[in-house]
Design a protein around this motif. Structure first.
Motif, PDB file in Angstrom:
ATOM      1  N   GLU A 119     -13.120  14.064 -13.823  1.00  0.00           N
ATOM      2  CA  GLU A 119     -14.338  14.852 -14.042  1.00  0.00           C
ATOM      3  C   GLU A 119     -15.581  13.972 -14.156  1.00  0.00           C
ATOM      4  OE1 GLU A 119     -14.442  18.423 -14.981  1.00  0.00           O
ATOM      5  OE2 GLU A 119     -12.424  18.533 -14.144  1.00  0.00           O
ATOM      6  N   GLN A 120     -15.417  12.656 -14.036  1.00  0.00           N
ATOM      7  CA  GLN A 120     -16.523  11.746 -14.301  1.00  0.00           C
ATOM      8  C   GLN A 120     -17.021  11.067 -13.032  1.00  0.00           C
ATOM      9  OE1 GLN A 120     -15.649   9.117 -17.502  1.00  0.00           O
ATOM     10  NE2 GLN A 120     -17.740   8.406 -17.680  1.00  0.00           N
ATOM     11  N   ALA A 121     -18.353  10.972 -12.904  1.00  0.00           N
ATOM     12  CA  ALA A 121     -18.982  10.302 -11.768  1.00  0.00           C
ATOM     13  C   ALA A 121     -19.446   8.912 -12.210  1.00  0.00           C
ATOM     14  CB  ALA A 121     -20.164  11.115 -11.256  1.00  0.00           C
ATOM     15  N   PHE A 122     -19.209   7.937 -11.353  1.00  0.00           N
ATOM     16  CA  PHE A 122     -19.592   6.555 -11.619  1.00  0.00           C
ATOM     17  C   PHE A 122     -20.468   6.065 -10.467  1.00  0.00           C
ATOM     18  CE2 PHE A 122     -15.475   7.234 -13.599  1.00  0.00           C
ATOM     19  CZ  PHE A 122     -15.636   6.683 -14.861  1.00  0.00           C
ATOM     20  N   PRO A 123     -21.763   5.812 -10.694  1.00  0.00           N
ATOM     21  CA  PRO A 123     -22.605   5.272  -9.630  1.00  0.00           C
ATOM     22  C   PRO A 123     -22.194   3.828  -9.330  1.00  0.00           C
ATOM     23  CG  PRO A 123     -23.842   5.403 -11.681  1.00  0.00           C
ATOM     24  CD  PRO A 123     -22.506   6.023 -11.933  1.00  0.00           C
ATOM     25  N   VAL A 124     -22.089   3.512  -8.057  1.00  0.00           N
ATOM     26  CA  VAL A 124     -21.723   2.152  -7.654  1.00  0.00           C
ATOM     27  C   VAL A 124     -22.969   1.286  -7.719  1.00  0.00           C
ATOM     28  CG1 VAL A 124     -20.839   0.719  -5.775  1.00  0.00           C
ATOM     29  CG2 VAL A 124     -19.815   2.960  -6.226  1.00  0.00           C
ATOM     30  N   ARG A 125     -22.948   0.315  -8.608  1.00  0.00           N
ATOM     31  CA  ARG A 125     -24.090  -0.586  -8.779  1.00  0.00           C
ATOM     32  C   ARG A 125     -24.017  -1.783  -7.845  1.00  0.00           C
ATOM     33  NH1 ARG A 125     -24.241  -1.304 -15.172  1.00  0.00           N
ATOM     34  NH2 ARG A 125     -22.049  -1.621 -14.741  1.00  0.00           N
ATOM     35  N   ALA A 126     -22.795  -2.208  -7.488  1.00  0.00           N
ATOM     36  CA  ALA A 126     -22.648  -3.374  -6.614  1.00  0.00           C
ATOM     37  C   ALA A 126     -21.300  -3.331  -5.911  1.00  0.00           C
ATOM     38  CB  ALA A 126     -22.760  -4.656  -7.430  1.00  0.00           C
ATOM     39  N   VAL A 127     -21.297  -3.751  -4.651  1.00  0.00           N
ATOM     40  CA  VAL A 127     -20.054  -4.000  -3.927  1.00  0.00           C
ATOM     41  C   VAL A 127     -19.805  -5.499  -4.061  1.00  0.00           C
ATOM     42  CG1 VAL A 127     -18.892  -3.956  -1.695  1.00  0.00           C
ATOM     43  CG2 VAL A 127     -20.397  -2.066  -2.341  1.00  0.00           C
ATOM     44  N   LEU A 128     -18.763  -5.862  -4.799  1.00  0.00           N
ATOM     45  CA  LEU A 128     -18.473  -7.260  -5.098  1.00  0.00           C
ATOM     46  C   LEU A 128     -17.717  -7.958  -3.974  1.00  0.00           C
ATOM     47  CD1 LEU A 128     -17.365  -6.689  -8.796  1.00  0.00           C
ATOM     48  CD2 LEU A 128     -19.636  -7.348  -7.958  1.00  0.00           C
ATOM     49  N   ASP A 129     -16.904  -7.181  -3.239  1.00  0.00           N
ATOM     50  CA  ASP A 129     -16.137  -7.734  -2.122  1.00  0.00           C
ATOM     51  C   ASP A 129     -15.743  -6.584  -1.205  1.00  0.00           C
ATOM     52  OD1 ASP A 129     -14.860  -9.625  -0.556  1.00  0.00           O
ATOM     53  OD2 ASP A 129     -13.192  -9.957  -1.940  1.00  0.00           O
ATOM     54  N   GLN A 130     -15.487  -6.928   0.044  1.00  0.00           N
ATOM     55  CA  GLN A 130     -15.080  -5.923   1.038  1.00  0.00           C
ATOM     56  C   GLN A 130     -14.147  -6.607   2.029  1.00  0.00           C
ATOM     57  OE1 GLN A 130     -18.390  -4.111   3.054  1.00  0.00           O
ATOM     58  NE2 GLN A 130     -17.098  -3.076   4.539  1.00  0.00           N
ATOM     59  N   TRP A 131     -13.046  -5.928   2.416  1.00  0.00           N
ATOM     60  CA  TRP A 131     -12.118  -6.492   3.376  1.00  0.00           C
ATOM     61  C   TRP A 131     -11.375  -5.381   4.086  1.00  0.00           C
ATOM     62  CZ3 TRP A 131     -11.507  -6.303  -1.810  1.00  0.00           C
ATOM     63  CH2 TRP A 131     -10.350  -5.755  -2.321  1.00  0.00           C
ATOM     64  N   ARG A 132     -10.706  -5.735   5.154  1.00  0.00           N
ATOM     65  CA  ARG A 132      -9.910  -4.795   5.951  1.00  0.00           C
ATOM     66  C   ARG A 132      -8.447  -5.174   5.790  1.00  0.00           C
ATOM     67  NH1 ARG A 132     -10.079   0.091   8.552  1.00  0.00           N
ATOM     68  NH2 ARG A 132      -8.878   0.059  10.445  1.00  0.00           N
ATOM     69  N   TYR A 133      -7.618  -4.204   5.400  1.00  0.00           N
ATOM     70  CA  TYR A 133      -6.181  -4.421   5.235  1.00  0.00           C
ATOM     71  C   TYR A 133      -5.475  -3.724   6.381  1.00  0.00           C
ATOM     72  CZ  TYR A 133      -1.510  -3.890   3.196  1.00  0.00           C
ATOM     73  OH  TYR A 133      -0.153  -3.906   2.980  1.00  0.00           O
ATOM     74  N   GLY A 134      -4.662  -4.461   7.103  1.00  0.00           N
ATOM     75  CA  GLY A 134      -3.991  -3.915   8.277  1.00  0.00           C
ATOM     76  C   GLY A 134      -2.831  -2.995   7.971  1.00  0.00           C
ATOM     77  N   GLY A 135      -2.297  -3.063   6.769  1.00  0.00           N
ATOM     78  CA  GLY A 135      -1.170  -2.219   6.400  1.00  0.00           C
ATOM     79  C   GLY A 135       0.156  -2.800   6.860  1.00  0.00           C
ATOM     80  N   ARG A 136       1.206  -2.357   6.207  1.00  0.00           N
ATOM     81  CA  ARG A 136       2.557  -2.759   6.621  1.00  0.00           C
ATOM     82  C   ARG A 136       3.020  -1.740   7.661  1.00  0.00           C
ATOM     83  NH1 ARG A 136       5.082  -3.027   0.721  1.00  0.00           N
ATOM     84  NH2 ARG A 136       3.997  -1.051   0.749  1.00  0.00           N
ATOM     85  N   TRP A 137       2.699  -2.009   8.927  1.00  0.00           N
ATOM     86  CA  TRP A 137       2.945  -1.056  10.001  1.00  0.00           C
ATOM     87  C   TRP A 137       4.412  -0.672  10.086  1.00  0.00           C
ATOM     88  CZ3 TRP A 137       6.315  -3.036  13.477  1.00  0.00           C
ATOM     89  CH2 TRP A 137       6.414  -4.431  13.546  1.00  0.00           C
ATOM     90  N   TRP A 138       5.321  -1.594   9.743  1.00  0.00           N
ATOM     91  CA  TRP A 138       6.746  -1.309   9.824  1.00  0.00           C
ATOM     92  C   TRP A 138       7.186  -0.282   8.778  1.00  0.00           C
ATOM     93  CZ3 TRP A 138       4.435  -5.724   8.242  1.00  0.00           C
ATOM     94  CH2 TRP A 138       4.645  -6.136   6.945  1.00  0.00           C
ATOM     95  N   LEU A 139       6.317  -0.015   7.787  1.00  0.00           N
ATOM     96  CA  LEU A 139       6.586   1.032   6.796  1.00  0.00           C
ATOM     97  C   LEU A 139       5.733   2.276   7.030  1.00  0.00           C
ATOM     98  CD1 LEU A 139       6.817  -1.105   3.527  1.00  0.00           C
ATOM     99  CD2 LEU A 139       8.692  -0.157   4.880  1.00  0.00           C
ATOM    100  N   GLY A 140       4.975   2.276   8.124  1.00  0.00           N
ATOM    101  CA  GLY A 140       4.155   3.436   8.466  1.00  0.00           C
ATOM    102  C   GLY A 140       2.794   3.467   7.792  1.00  0.00           C
ATOM    103  N   GLU A 141       2.396   2.369   7.138  1.00  0.00           N
ATOM    104  CA  GLU A 141       1.077   2.333   6.497  1.00  0.00           C
ATOM    105  C   GLU A 141      -0.014   2.237   7.554  1.00  0.00           C
ATOM    106  OE1 GLU A 141       2.141   0.137   2.293  1.00  0.00           O
ATOM    107  OE2 GLU A 141       0.929  -0.916   3.749  1.00  0.00           O
ATOM    108  N   VAL A 142      -1.119   2.893   7.286  1.00  0.00           N
ATOM    109  CA  VAL A 142      -2.256   2.848   8.202  1.00  0.00           C
ATOM    110  C   VAL A 142      -3.255   1.797   7.711  1.00  0.00           C
ATOM    111  CG1 VAL A 142      -1.997   5.245   8.921  1.00  0.00           C
ATOM    112  CG2 VAL A 142      -3.435   4.711   6.969  1.00  0.00           C
ATOM    113  N   PRO A 143      -4.048   1.233   8.625  1.00  0.00           N
ATOM    114  CA  PRO A 143      -5.085   0.287   8.208  1.00  0.00           C
ATOM    115  C   PRO A 143      -6.083   0.966   7.272  1.00  0.00           C
ATOM    116  CG  PRO A 143      -4.756   0.187  10.569  1.00  0.00           C
ATOM    117  CD  PRO A 143      -3.992   1.375  10.077  1.00  0.00           C
TER     118      PRO A 143
END
Length: 81
Positions: free
Chosen positions: A25-49
């Motif tokens: 029920e609570q909203a949190f304004p994002v003050r800063a993005v500290l890091d950002q990355w792309r995770y490819g996923g474990r494709w052999w388990l059906g995970e999506v990027p």
């Protein structure tokens, strides 16, 4: 960091970065993005990027993941204890 693994609502800036995190029920304004990355996923388990963000949102330091497929879903994966 504490594992959470809950689906959340995230609003984005015009540049596609998290602007607001709504957890429960609570909203949190994002003050800063500290890091950002792309995770490819474990494709052999059906995970999506996914795009991952470490953000400072209100009093939370949180890790957010956005799954591209099958729908655009956001997950709060971890919060700082």
């Amino acid at each position: 960091m504490k594992a959470v693994q809950q689906e959340v609502t995230v609003t984005l800036t015009g540049a596609g970065r998290p602007q607001m995190l709504v957890w429960g029920e609570q909203a949190f304004p994002v003050r800063a993005v500290l890091d950002q990355w792309r995770y490819g996923g474990r494709w052999w388990l059906g995970e999506v990027p996914r795009d991952c963000f470490l953000v400072q949102a209100g009093e939370l330091t949180a890790e957010l993941h956005r799954e591209d497929l099958p729908v655009n879903r956001w997950w709060l994966t971890r919060v700082q204890d």
